[in-house]
Design an enzyme around this catalytic site. Structure first.
Site, PDB file in Angstrom:
ATOM      1  N   ASP A  48      -8.389  -5.064  -6.166  1.00  0.00           N
ATOM      2  CA  ASP A  48      -7.930  -3.923  -5.378  1.00  0.00           C
ATOM      3  C   ASP A  48      -8.514  -2.666  -6.000  1.00  0.00           C
ATOM      4  O   ASP A  48      -8.009  -2.166  -7.001  1.00  0.00           O
ATOM      5  CB  ASP A  48      -6.403  -3.852  -5.363  1.00  0.00           C
TER       6      ASP A  48
ATOM      7  N   SER B 127       0.846  -1.186   0.000  1.00  0.00           N
ATOM      8  CA  SER B 127       0.000   0.000   0.000  1.00  0.00           C
ATOM      9  C   SER B 127       0.892   1.250   0.000  1.00  0.00           C
ATOM     10  O   SER B 127       1.699   1.420  -0.903  1.00  0.00           O
ATOM     11  CB  SER B 127      -0.953  -0.038   1.193  1.00  0.00           C
TER      12      SER B 127
ATOM     13  N   HIS C 213      -6.948  -5.622  -1.844  1.00  0.00           N
ATOM     14  CA  HIS C 213      -5.735  -4.930  -1.391  1.00  0.00           C
ATOM     15  C   HIS C 213      -4.863  -5.860  -0.556  1.00  0.00           C
ATOM     16  O   HIS C 213      -3.682  -5.594  -0.364  1.00  0.00           O
ATOM     17  CB  HIS C 213      -6.167  -3.708  -0.576  1.00  0.00           C
TER      18      HIS C 213
END
EC number: 3.4.14.-
Length: 724
Positions: free
Chosen positions: A646, A563, A678
């Protein structure tokens, strides 16, 4: 308690640590919080475990003796999804059967005895996949409950199994969100429902009194719990059974642009429409407080409601402040310990209603604090738990707390604690129970502080098995996401520092500018500064490790992150720090600055970069890993991971990065999971993820050659597409 045998769950720790392999970590039993019975003698908890031999997950429920720490299995029935103690009765349980013989896709409520679990009876059949049950027993003996399920706008519970498949797959939207986290939005939403199990006469069992009532749908555009992470902590049922409180994002505001949320109060029977106690038209709303509100919890006498709220209406990492609302009051809702420079995330009232126990991140831990319910804003709470991360806590009759938590070295730790005595007694810990975790312990972990860009910065150091400080181990430099997040003394089955370490690394996991739990200023300083102060902190961390930790081999180090951590790895690749690593791993990170507009939560980007994409475009491009001057520096071998579902950071980001690496001739590989978001949560996918990540870094760090037992890319179990 029946004839079942109690088994000791506290054993002597193994004298020699065993390597934490990906298979062991993923297949280790995963246990829930322990919920004590009213007398505090036993607690109930669930366990699930994935088998790579059978390729399936099994689950069961157990009882924990809260005096001896011994446990026994209560039921192996995997269809039991929830178990609750009923009222003040130590022997009676309510459980949720995740299957429904009458309504496919529905659930059943069963009442049974602890001593004869299989001899219970069905009390109710519910028409949808309800979960998150909370109950109270009234003076008349009836059971009032709340739970949540998907709902239509008309208030009817949604049951996916009863819906006819549409002839067209088209989706049409006139407003955002279009998609959120990993799902495209539909016309259904989460809603809290209420119901009553009526106690029969003449020893007749409980039965459902009428239909369940949707408490959320009368408020247009309201939703509770709020996805993707909302759950039972988003609502509460008062101890007298009269009131229900629930959280919903502000119905009048665009959900993709604001974090604003309100706490609603509604009678349990739904006889009146829910009203927001802290909404824009509410007389008690604190001035200027417009951010996310959550965690409503009623006091023991049902006269007060504690909750948490942020100030900023577009900031998910603003500081949460504790508030206590008096039911029916029109006075401004007072804050409690309002100046405390921490951000609490959970609340419990003490049985006498005088004190609030709150959980909060604090210096790389998740700790418990005691705060008087009438404390002034200048009150400074003190923690009474120390290491690890608290997951859940319940009061026992002696007013101590039964705490369930984790740590870097264990995925389940159960103990008692109190504000007066601190941690009192450890009852069970997974590292002393499970063969997969045997030998792990607190000695596997230490911490350091170093001078960062503008303040002292914290980092965890995690050691490999049989660590010898006279030897050298390659550096595994792990960068957390968020960016407003932290590496904490907690267990993770996705990014587990000990799993990296036991390949033969010393893991260093820093908490640079932007991290949470070290004061709000450190968190806030990352705004419009993604590649500035945090990058400098990481450079200084590397330099500190290189100079002060002689057992760390920085010449053969690697860096990895997900991330925001993935963004930072991409940023490092195009800057000087990238040349100090032998390999990089970027998981679901941003790469192209202009692609940020494709995200789901627009308020996040607009707050992070001080404006919209068109009004503050220079801010979005200020730290752009895809800028030509950075791409020209790319040279470190990099594994790129990005998943199709995602929707926070679209898969095109990973593909763009991989295209550039390939075009630049940088050794690189692209790993994609079409069914993951994600995160990577499917156990079989997680195993492949670990094989690829660890195999990649082991190849370039030299671990593959020096440690014959280390994961290798040769272990790859899926086909690799290569047209060269």
């Amino acid at each position: 308690m029946g004839a079942l045998t109690w088994l000791s769950v506290v054993a002597a720790a193994a004298s020699t640590a065993l390597a934490m392999t990906p298979e062991k970590m993923i297949s280790a039993p995963r246990r829930s919080e322990v919920i004590p019975n009213p007398s505090g003698e036993i607690g109930v908890f669930s366990t699930s475990q994935y088998s790579f031999e059978k390729h399936k997950r099994s689950s069961w429920w157990s009882l924990l003796d809260l005096k001896t720490g011994q446990s026994k299995i209560l039921t192996n029935d995997s269809s039991v999804s929830e178990i609750l103690w009923l009222g003040t009765d130590d022997s009676t349980l309510l459980y949720v059967n995740g299957t429904n013989a009458d309504v496919p896709g529905g659930v059943e409520l069963w009442v049974t005895q602890v001593s004869s679990f299989t001899n219970g009876y069905k009390a109710a059949s519910l028409p949808a996949a309800f979960s998150g049950f909370k109950t109270v027993t009234t003076k008349s003996g009836d059971i009032r409950f709340v739970a949540y399920a998907q709902s239509y706008a008309n208030g009817t519970a949604y049951n996916e199994e009863l819906v006819e498949k549409p002839l067209s797959s088209a989706r049409i939207y006139d407003s955002i969100y279009v998609r959120h986290w990993d799902s495209y939005l539909t016309t259904t939403f989460n809603a809290v429902f209420s119901g009553t199990l009526k106690k029969g006469n003449n020893k007749k069992g409980y039965t459902l009194d009428g239909a369940v009532k949707n408490l959320v749908s009368p408020v247009r555009n309201a939703e509770s719990p709020y996805p993707p992470f909302g759950g039972a902590s988003d609502y509460d049922l008062s101890p007298n059974g009269k009131w229900v409180a629930f959280k919903s994002k502000a119905p009048e505001l665009p959900k993709a642009n604001f974090t604003t949320a309100y706490i609603y109060l509604v009678p349990h029977d739904g006889s009146e429409k829910a009203f927001a106690i802290n909404g824009p038209d509410s007389p008690g709303t604190p001035k200027g407080i417009k951010g996310d509100a959550n965690s409503p919890v009623f006091s023991p006498n049902s006269e007060k409601l504690a909750y948490l709220q942020m100030k900023d209406e577009t900031y998910e990492a603003d500081r949460r402040v504790l508030y206590v609302y008096s039911i029916g009051s029109k006075k401004t809702i007072p804050s409690v310990a309002g100046n405390w420079d921490r951000s609490p995330d959970s609340i419990k009232w003490t049985p006498d209603g005088k004190t609030l126990i709150v959980g909060s991140e604090d210096k790389g831990r998740s700790r418990l604090f005691a705060i008087p319910a009438t404390a002034r804003d200048d009150f400074k709470p003190k923690n009474f738990t120390d290491g690890g991360a608290v997951s859940a806590y319940y009061f026992l009759p002696d007013r101590s707390l039964l705490v369930t938590g984790t740590a870097i070295w264990t995925n389940w730790n159960v103990y008692t604690a109190s504000p007066a005595k601190g941690v009192i007694k450890t009852l069970a810990s997974a590292n002393e129970i499970d063969p997969e975790l045997k030998g792990l312990g607190p000695s596997d972990v230490s911490e350091i502080y170093f001078k960062g860009n503008w303040t002292d910065i914290h980092a965890w150091v995690v050691y490999p098995e049989n660590f010898d400080k006279s030897k050298k181990y390659p550096l595994a430099f792990l960068i957390h996401g968020g960016p407003q997040g932290s590496w904490a003394d907690s267990w993770s089955s996705r990014w587990n520092p000990k799993t990296f370490a036991d390949q033969g690394y010393v893991v260093v996991a820093p908490n640079p500018t932007g991290s949470t739990g070290f004061g709000q200023k450190l968190t806030d300083e990352i705004q419009n500064n993604w590649g500035g102060a945090p990058y400098d902190d990481l450079v200084k961390c590397w330099e500190y490790v290189n100079k002060n930790l002689p057992f760390v081999d920085t010449e053969h180090g690697i860096a990895a992150g997900a991330s925001y951590g993935g963004f930072m790895v991409n940023w490092i690749q195009g800057n000087d720090l990238g040349r100090r690593f032998k390999a990089l791993v970027s998981h679901d990170g941003t790469f192209v600055a202009d692609a940020k507009i494709s995200t789901d939560e627009l308020w996040f980007m607009q707050r992070e970069f001080n404006g919209t994409f068109w009004d503050a475009r220079d801010n979005y491009r200020r730290f752009d890993p895809s800028a030509p001057e950075h791409i020209r520096q790319f040279g470190t071998p990099q594994l790129v991971i990005h998943n199709d579902k995602d929707y926070r950071l679209a898969v095109a980001e990973g593909l763009s990065l991989f295209n550039v690496l390939q075009e630049r001739g940088v050794p690189s590989r692209f790993l994609n999971f079409p069914d993951e978001n994600h995160w990577v949560v499917n156990p079989e996918n997680s195993l492949v993820w670990h094989q690829q990540v660890l195999g990649w870094i082991n190849k370039y760090s030299g671990i593959e050659k020096s440690n014959p037992g280390a994961v290798s890319l040769d272990d790859t179990i899926v086909p690799v597409v290569n047209y060269n």
